[in-house]
Design an enzyme around this catalytic site. Structure first.
Site, PDB file in Angstrom:
ATOM      1  N   GLU A  85       0.629  -1.261   0.002  1.00 32.92           N
ATOM      2  CA  GLU A  85       0.052  -0.181  -0.032  1.00 32.92           C
ATOM      3  C   GLU A  85       0.980   1.460  -0.055  1.00 32.92           C
ATOM      4  O   GLU A  85       0.298   2.306  -0.125  1.00 32.92           O
ATOM      5  CB  GLU A  85      -0.933   0.066   1.175  1.00 32.92           C
ATOM      6  CG  GLU A  85      -2.073  -1.191   1.338  1.00 32.92           C
ATOM      7  CD  GLU A  85      -2.974  -0.569   0.131  1.00 32.92           C
ATOM      8  OE1 GLU A  85      -3.088   0.230  -0.454  1.00 32.92           O
ATOM      9  OE2 GLU A  85      -3.866  -1.704  -0.018  1.00 32.92           O
ATOM     10  N   GLU A 116       7.466 -21.960   8.299  1.00 32.52           N
ATOM     11  CA  GLU A 116       7.587 -21.222   9.355  1.00 32.52           C
ATOM     12  C   GLU A 116       8.679 -21.548  10.159  1.00 32.52           C
ATOM     13  O   GLU A 116       9.442 -21.031  11.120  1.00 32.52           O
ATOM     14  CB  GLU A 116       6.438 -20.769  10.120  1.00 32.52           C
ATOM     15  CG  GLU A 116       5.966 -21.866  11.043  1.00 32.52           C
ATOM     16  CD  GLU A 116       4.831 -21.414  12.016  1.00 32.52           C
ATOM     17  OE1 GLU A 116       4.763 -21.547  13.088  1.00 32.52           O
ATOM     18  OE2 GLU A 116       3.663 -20.637  11.523  1.00 32.52           O
TER      19      GLU A 116
END
Length: 304
Positions: A85, A116
């Protein structure tokens, strides 16, 4: 290795929702809403630490460095969302704020099993983008113990870079290793262990603050207007016109003409109108003053 999650607040059972499966739909939503109200207060409690992180990010940008987010699952996706953004909102280069996720691009849309748990991949991902001491790393993990993030943090520390840990469990391993620890403690989730809920919301609020705060400090906002917005679609073209009008109290036609003259650069158009300058003069002044409108306006008119 045995993994003990009992000490993690985000893995605990929430007494407020223990019987949620027996409630009506509206009652379920009321429980979720009441719990969500705690999130902003948890973030408020760590505003001084967030301010330290914002100042560190601003300093990194000032020396040409980047902000790198690193996380797994929901945490990684939130980092990517915030990074993506920044260019349309603040006119920043796409490489200035980068989001990394365990498992790579595939993991954005679909869970990648065991990604992970690979601490070496965290290091490898930073090496791949040529991470240096000029950059700053924000590791994101609700648990505060994700190996992928810890691996990246260890590499960043070894490079001499500033590290920030954003987690939702106090006294976490990530917090202990970071230069700046951000720990909004939101309590147990409505659905036990579903850290995409309150923990994820807290992380999003903090990430909003990190980039927005740093961009304001870098002159990307004038008043409360996003004056470096890129006009990449019809809505943003219209927003540019509105921003110039709001910043200068000029007419729509004046705003459009100024934007046309400076090839659609809001800051330049604003300075042109406020100081009575040509596009070239305004652009030169902005370069001289590192893109900050107020000091450029002071230099041109003696007023802010």
């Amino acid at each position: 290795m045995t993994l003990n999650l009992n000490a993690l607040i985000t893995e605990g059972r929430n007494p407020a929702s223990e019987n949620i499966d027996q409630l009506s739909t509206e009652e379920i939503l009321a429980v979720i809403n009441r719990e969500d109200k705690k999130v902003a207060l948890a973030v408020e409690a760590i505003l001084p630490q967030i301010a330290r992180a914002v100042d560190a990010i601003t300093q990194a940008f000032s020396r040409g460095g980047r902000l790198i987010y690193c996380g797994a699952g929901t945490s990684g996706r939130l980092g990517i969302l915030d990074a993506s953004e920044c260019p349309p909102t603040f006119g920043t280069p796409h490489e200035q704020v980068v989001g990394l996720i365990a498992g790579g691009k595939t993991a954005i849309l679909k869970a990648v099993e065991n990604a992970e748990d690979n601490d070496g991949q965290g290091r490898a991902d930073l090496e791949a983008i040529r991470f240096t001491a000029s950059d700053i790393l924000v590791g994101i993990a609700a648990s505060g113990r994700t190996p992928y993030v810890l691996g990246a943090m260890a590499y960043a520390t070894g490079c001499g870079a500033t590290t920030v840990a954003l987690s939702c469990n106090p006294d976490s391993e990530m917090a202990a290793r970071a230069d700046i620890a951000l720990t909004p403690v939101v309590g147990p989730e409505v659905v036990t262990g579903s850290s995409r809920m309150k923990a994820g919301t807290a992380q999003k609020l903090v990430l909003n603050m990190l980039t927005t705060g740093a961009m304001i400090r870098r002159g990307k906002v004038f008043g409360n207007l996003m004056v470096d917005v890129e006009a990449t679609n019809a809505k943003l073209v219209r927003r540019q016109v509105n921003i110039v009008m709001q910043a200068t109290d000029c007419s729509e036609s004046e705003a459009k003409q100024a934007l046309t003259d400076c090839h659609g650069h809001c800051k330049t158009a604003i300075l042109m109108i406020l100081a009575g300058l040509t596009a070239a003069q305004a652009a030169e002044l902005l370069v001289t003053h590192q893109g900050f409108i107020r000091p450029a306006l002071m230099a041109a008119t003696g007023k802010q």
